[in-house]
Motif scaffolding. Structure first.
Motif, PDB file in Angstrom:
ATOM      1  N   VAL A  12      18.592 -25.932 -96.873  1.00 25.54           N
ATOM      2  CA  VAL A  12      17.316 -25.802 -97.257  1.00 25.54           C
ATOM      3  C   VAL A  12      16.460 -26.973 -97.317  1.00 25.54           C
ATOM      4  O   VAL A  12      15.255 -26.753 -97.248  1.00 25.54           O
ATOM      5  CB  VAL A  12      17.254 -25.162 -98.876  1.00 25.54           C
ATOM      6  N   GLN A  13      16.983 -28.033 -97.333  1.00 24.47           N
ATOM      7  CA  GLN A  13      16.570 -29.423 -97.207  1.00 24.47           C
ATOM      8  C   GLN A  13      16.249 -29.845 -95.972  1.00 24.47           C
ATOM      9  O   GLN A  13      15.339 -30.751 -95.726  1.00 24.47           O
ATOM     10  CB  GLN A  13      17.322 -30.351 -98.176  1.00 24.47           C
ATOM     11  N   LEU A  14      16.778 -29.091 -94.790  1.00 21.35           N
ATOM     12  CA  LEU A  14      16.785 -29.516 -93.415  1.00 21.35           C
ATOM     13  C   LEU A  14      15.591 -28.870 -92.703  1.00 21.35           C
ATOM     14  O   LEU A  14      15.189 -27.694 -92.843  1.00 21.35           O
ATOM     15  CB  LEU A  14      17.989 -29.436 -92.656  1.00 21.35           C
ATOM     16  N   GLU A  15      15.050 -29.758 -91.624  1.00 21.79           N
ATOM     17  CA  GLU A  15      13.992 -28.830 -90.913  1.00 21.79           C
ATOM     18  C   GLU A  15      14.731 -27.941 -89.819  1.00 21.79           C
ATOM     19  O   GLU A  15      15.469 -28.367 -88.933  1.00 21.79           O
ATOM     20  CB  GLU A  15      13.229 -29.997 -90.124  1.00 21.79           C
ATOM     21  N   ARG A  16      14.260 -26.803 -89.691  1.00 27.74           N
ATOM     22  CA  ARG A  16      14.589 -25.815 -88.875  1.00 27.74           C
ATOM     23  C   ARG A  16      13.722 -26.194 -87.469  1.00 27.74           C
ATOM     24  O   ARG A  16      12.913 -26.448 -87.355  1.00 27.74           O
ATOM     25  CB  ARG A  16      14.600 -24.534 -89.435  1.00 27.74           C
ATOM     26  N   GLU A  17      14.721 -25.975 -86.241  1.00 29.12           N
ATOM     27  CA  GLU A  17      15.859 -25.236 -86.027  1.00 29.12           C
ATOM     28  C   GLU A  17      17.017 -26.280 -86.015  1.00 29.12           C
ATOM     29  O   GLU A  17      16.843 -27.394 -85.761  1.00 29.12           O
ATOM     30  CB  GLU A  17      15.867 -24.418 -84.887  1.00 29.12           C
ATOM     31  N   ILE A  18      18.166 -25.806 -86.417  1.00 29.83           N
ATOM     32  CA  ILE A  18      19.262 -26.709 -86.693  1.00 29.83           C
ATOM     33  C   ILE A  18      20.407 -26.448 -85.606  1.00 29.83           C
ATOM     34  O   ILE A  18      20.636 -25.256 -85.420  1.00 29.83           O
ATOM     35  CB  ILE A  18      19.860 -26.659 -87.941  1.00 29.83           C
ATOM     36  N   VAL A  19      20.982 -27.463 -85.031  1.00 29.78           N
ATOM     37  CA  VAL A  19      22.122 -27.408 -84.125  1.00 29.78           C
ATOM     38  C   VAL A  19      23.293 -28.130 -84.653  1.00 29.78           C
ATOM     39  O   VAL A  19      23.227 -29.026 -85.320  1.00 29.78           O
ATOM     40  CB  VAL A  19      21.747 -27.689 -82.646  1.00 29.78           C
ATOM     41  N   VAL A  20      24.445 -27.755 -84.630  1.00 28.96           N
ATOM     42  CA  VAL A  20      25.632 -28.459 -84.993  1.00 28.96           C
ATOM     43  C   VAL A  20      26.654 -28.581 -83.764  1.00 28.96           C
ATOM     44  O   VAL A  20      26.958 -28.104 -82.696  1.00 28.96           O
ATOM     45  CB  VAL A  20      26.470 -27.478 -85.957  1.00 28.96           C
ATOM     46  N   VAL A  21      26.807 -30.174 -83.849  1.00 29.45           N
ATOM     47  CA  VAL A  21      27.550 -30.625 -82.811  1.00 29.45           C
ATOM     48  C   VAL A  21      28.899 -31.322 -83.350  1.00 29.45           C
ATOM     49  O   VAL A  21      28.919 -31.964 -84.422  1.00 29.45           O
ATOM     50  CB  VAL A  21      26.632 -31.766 -82.154  1.00 29.45           C
ATOM     51  N   GLY A  22      29.973 -30.836 -82.760  1.00 28.26           N
ATOM     52  CA  GLY A  22      31.334 -31.294 -83.293  1.00 28.26           C
ATOM     53  C   GLY A  22      32.541 -30.950 -82.161  1.00 28.26           C
ATOM     54  O   GLY A  22      32.143 -30.213 -81.297  1.00 28.26           O
ATOM     55  N   ASP A  23      33.830 -31.475 -82.528  1.00 22.19           N
ATOM     56  CA  ASP A  23      34.597 -31.383 -81.535  1.00 22.19           C
ATOM     57  C   ASP A  23      35.925 -30.356 -82.191  1.00 22.19           C
ATOM     58  O   ASP A  23      36.791 -29.983 -81.322  1.00 22.19           O
ATOM     59  CB  ASP A  23      35.572 -32.641 -81.229  1.00 22.19           C
ATOM     60  N   ARG A  24      35.802 -29.858 -83.294  1.00 25.43           N
ATOM     61  CA  ARG A  24      36.947 -29.178 -84.041  1.00 25.43           C
ATOM     62  C   ARG A  24      36.300 -27.815 -84.431  1.00 25.43           C
ATOM     63  O   ARG A  24      35.061 -27.354 -84.790  1.00 25.43           O
ATOM     64  CB  ARG A  24      37.526 -29.817 -85.254  1.00 25.43           C
ATOM     65  N   TYR A  25      37.188 -26.887 -84.707  1.00 21.67           N
ATOM     66  CA  TYR A  25      36.844 -25.533 -85.260  1.00 21.67           C
ATOM     67  C   TYR A  25      35.930 -25.605 -86.579  1.00 21.67           C
ATOM     68  O   TYR A  25      35.202 -24.824 -86.480  1.00 21.67           O
ATOM     69  CB  TYR A  25      38.011 -24.585 -85.822  1.00 21.67           C
ATOM     70  N   LYS A  26      36.102 -26.676 -87.330  1.00 19.86           N
ATOM     71  CA  LYS A  26      35.622 -26.711 -88.543  1.00 19.86           C
ATOM     72  C   LYS A  26      34.068 -26.805 -88.396  1.00 19.86           C
ATOM     73  O   LYS A  26      33.179 -26.556 -89.136  1.00 19.86           O
ATOM     74  CB  LYS A  26      36.149 -28.074 -89.347  1.00 19.86           C
ATOM     75  N   ASP A  27      33.777 -27.693 -87.051  1.00 21.04           N
ATOM     76  CA  ASP A  27      32.246 -27.618 -87.014  1.00 21.04           C
ATOM     77  C   ASP A  27      31.731 -26.511 -86.431  1.00 21.04           C
ATOM     78  O   ASP A  27      30.742 -26.234 -86.606  1.00 21.04           O
ATOM     79  CB  ASP A  27      32.056 -28.937 -85.944  1.00 21.04           C
ATOM     80  N   MET A  28      32.451 -25.755 -85.477  1.00 21.22           N
ATOM     81  CA  MET A  28      31.807 -24.544 -84.825  1.00 21.22           C
ATOM     82  C   MET A  28      31.832 -23.409 -86.120  1.00 21.22           C
ATOM     83  O   MET A  28      30.895 -22.635 -86.281  1.00 21.22           O
ATOM     84  CB  MET A  28      32.778 -23.940 -83.755  1.00 21.22           C
ATOM     85  N   GLU A  29      32.824 -23.480 -87.059  1.00 18.51           N
ATOM     86  CA  GLU A  29      32.745 -22.389 -88.046  1.00 18.51           C
ATOM     87  C   GLU A  29      31.236 -22.684 -88.959  1.00 18.51           C
ATOM     88  O   GLU A  29      30.666 -21.834 -89.527  1.00 18.51           O
ATOM     89  CB  GLU A  29      33.955 -22.635 -89.010  1.00 18.51           C
ATOM     90  N   ALA A  30      31.051 -24.263 -89.028  1.00 20.29           N
ATOM     91  CA  ALA A  30      29.930 -24.663 -89.970  1.00 20.29           C
ATOM     92  C   ALA A  30      28.708 -24.071 -89.452  1.00 20.29           C
ATOM     93  O   ALA A  30      27.817 -23.631 -90.117  1.00 20.29           O
ATOM     94  CB  ALA A  30      29.755 -26.212 -90.054  1.00 20.29           C
ATOM     95  N   GLY A  31      28.553 -24.002 -88.219  1.00 19.04           N
ATOM     96  CA  GLY A  31      27.438 -23.577 -87.392  1.00 19.04           C
ATOM     97  C   GLY A  31      27.434 -21.958 -87.478  1.00 19.04           C
ATOM     98  O   GLY A  31      26.328 -21.474 -87.824  1.00 19.04           O
ATOM     99  N   LYS A  32      28.479 -21.560 -87.238  1.00 20.72           N
ATOM    100  CA  LYS A  32      28.474 -19.958 -86.974  1.00 20.72           C
ATOM    101  C   LYS A  32      28.255 -19.202 -88.175  1.00 20.72           C
ATOM    102  O   LYS A  32      27.511 -18.091 -88.601  1.00 20.72           O
ATOM    103  CB  LYS A  32      29.822 -19.612 -86.145  1.00 20.72           C
ATOM    104  N   ARG A  33      29.003 -19.779 -89.285  1.00 16.79           N
ATOM    105  CA  ARG A  33      28.848 -18.980 -90.729  1.00 16.79           C
ATOM    106  C   ARG A  33      27.309 -19.259 -91.143  1.00 16.79           C
ATOM    107  O   ARG A  33      27.112 -18.647 -92.249  1.00 16.79           O
ATOM    108  CB  ARG A  33      29.796 -19.716 -91.563  1.00 16.79           C
ATOM    109  N   ASN A  34      26.690 -20.169 -90.784  1.00 20.67           N
ATOM    110  CA  ASN A  34      25.262 -20.259 -91.140  1.00 20.67           C
ATOM    111  C   ASN A  34      24.299 -20.034 -90.071  1.00 20.67           C
ATOM    112  O   ASN A  34      22.872 -20.093 -90.283  1.00 20.67           O
ATOM    113  CB  ASN A  34      24.975 -22.036 -91.285  1.00 20.67           C
ATOM    114  N   ASN A  35      24.546 -19.293 -89.178  1.00 16.12           N
ATOM    115  CA  ASN A  35      23.838 -18.498 -87.781  1.00 16.12           C
ATOM    116  C   ASN A  35      22.807 -19.786 -87.377  1.00 16.12           C
ATOM    117  O   ASN A  35      21.846 -19.558 -86.937  1.00 16.12           O
ATOM    118  CB  ASN A  35      22.719 -17.625 -88.607  1.00 16.12           C
ATOM    119  N   LEU A  36      23.815 -20.488 -86.891  1.00 15.86           N
ATOM    120  CA  LEU A  36      23.135 -21.727 -86.170  1.00 15.86           C
ATOM    121  C   LEU A  36      23.791 -22.046 -84.908  1.00 15.86           C
ATOM    122  O   LEU A  36      24.790 -21.532 -84.614  1.00 15.86           O
ATOM    123  CB  LEU A  36      23.197 -23.160 -86.936  1.00 15.86           C
TER     124      LEU A  36
END
Length: 217
Positions: free
Chosen positions: A161-185
């Motif tokens: 809610v504090q971040l400027e949309r649109e947001i993209v998540v960058v990472g190397d593990r499943y936890k990073d992909m999950e962070a994006g997918k579960r938040n529709n990013l």
């Protein structure tokens, strides 16, 4: 190119930081302690075996590695890992991937808001910040310890809610992909990091070097 992205949430270990260089020695030191405590048999650990735990929180790492260990012994071993990694950071033994800082500078100059999001502890984040001058690049730095080590996707859900949309998540593990997918990013998977198997299968984009972010963003 991801022209609409305004905020980039970046993982640290395995994405910007080649953390096996300090995690490997720290893990081996903790394992020696466990051997001395007669909790485990002596053995040699190769980096290729150890990297499976990189990117996990300390709690997740021990649950995966030795879930039935005496909690007191496990706490002592975990403390050894944390203290050794911090010592190695303070002694400038940590190494970022080649081109990492240049990529952050490029993204910053392009006007993106950069957010550091790691499963690490606060002292580790602060030592890394001071060693590499990360606060020059990142608008916000978040570590799991400040959120009682809840999953990354939950941390991101709280701060979005504090971040400027649109947001993209960058990472190397499943936890990073999950962070994006579960938040529709949208997500970018770093194939050069420490992913195991098909962890990055559902990434919207994949890169083989940190510098490739400059082409996508």
């Amino acid at each position: 190119m991801l022209d609409k992205a305004k905020t980039i949430v970046l993982d640290y270990d395995g994405t910007l930081h080649d953390s096996i260089k300090i995690y490997g020695p720290a893990f081996r030191k903790a394992y020696k302690f466990l051997v001395d405590q007669k909790q485990v048999p002596p053995r040699i650990w190769e980096d290729e075996e150890i990297i499976q735990w990189l990117g996990l929180s300390s709690k997740e790492m021990w649950e995966a590695f030795m879930p039935d260990m005496n909690p007191s012994i496990r706490e002592q071993a975990g403390k050894i890992i944390g203290e050794e990694m911090n010592d190695l950071l303070q002694n400038k033994k940590a190494v970022l991937y080649e081109g990492a800082l240049e990529t952050l500078e490029y993204l910053k100059n392009r006007g993106y808001k950069l957010v550091f999001l790691s499963n690490c502890g606060r002292s580790y984040m602060e030592y890394s910040r001071d060693l590499f001058g990360l606060d020059h690049y990142f608008d916000e730095m978040l570590c799991a310890q400040d959120y009682d080590f809840i999953p990354k996707y939950e941390i991101l859900s709280q701060v979005m809610v504090q971040l400027e949309r649109e947001i993209v998540v960058v990472g190397d593990r499943y936890k990073d992909m999950e962070a994006g997918k579960r938040n529709n990013l949208q997500t970018i998977g770093c194939q050069y990091g420490y992913a195991q198997g098909d962890e990055l299968l559902e990434a919207d984009y994949k890169i083989n070097h940190i510098k490739e972010l400059c082409k996508l963003l």
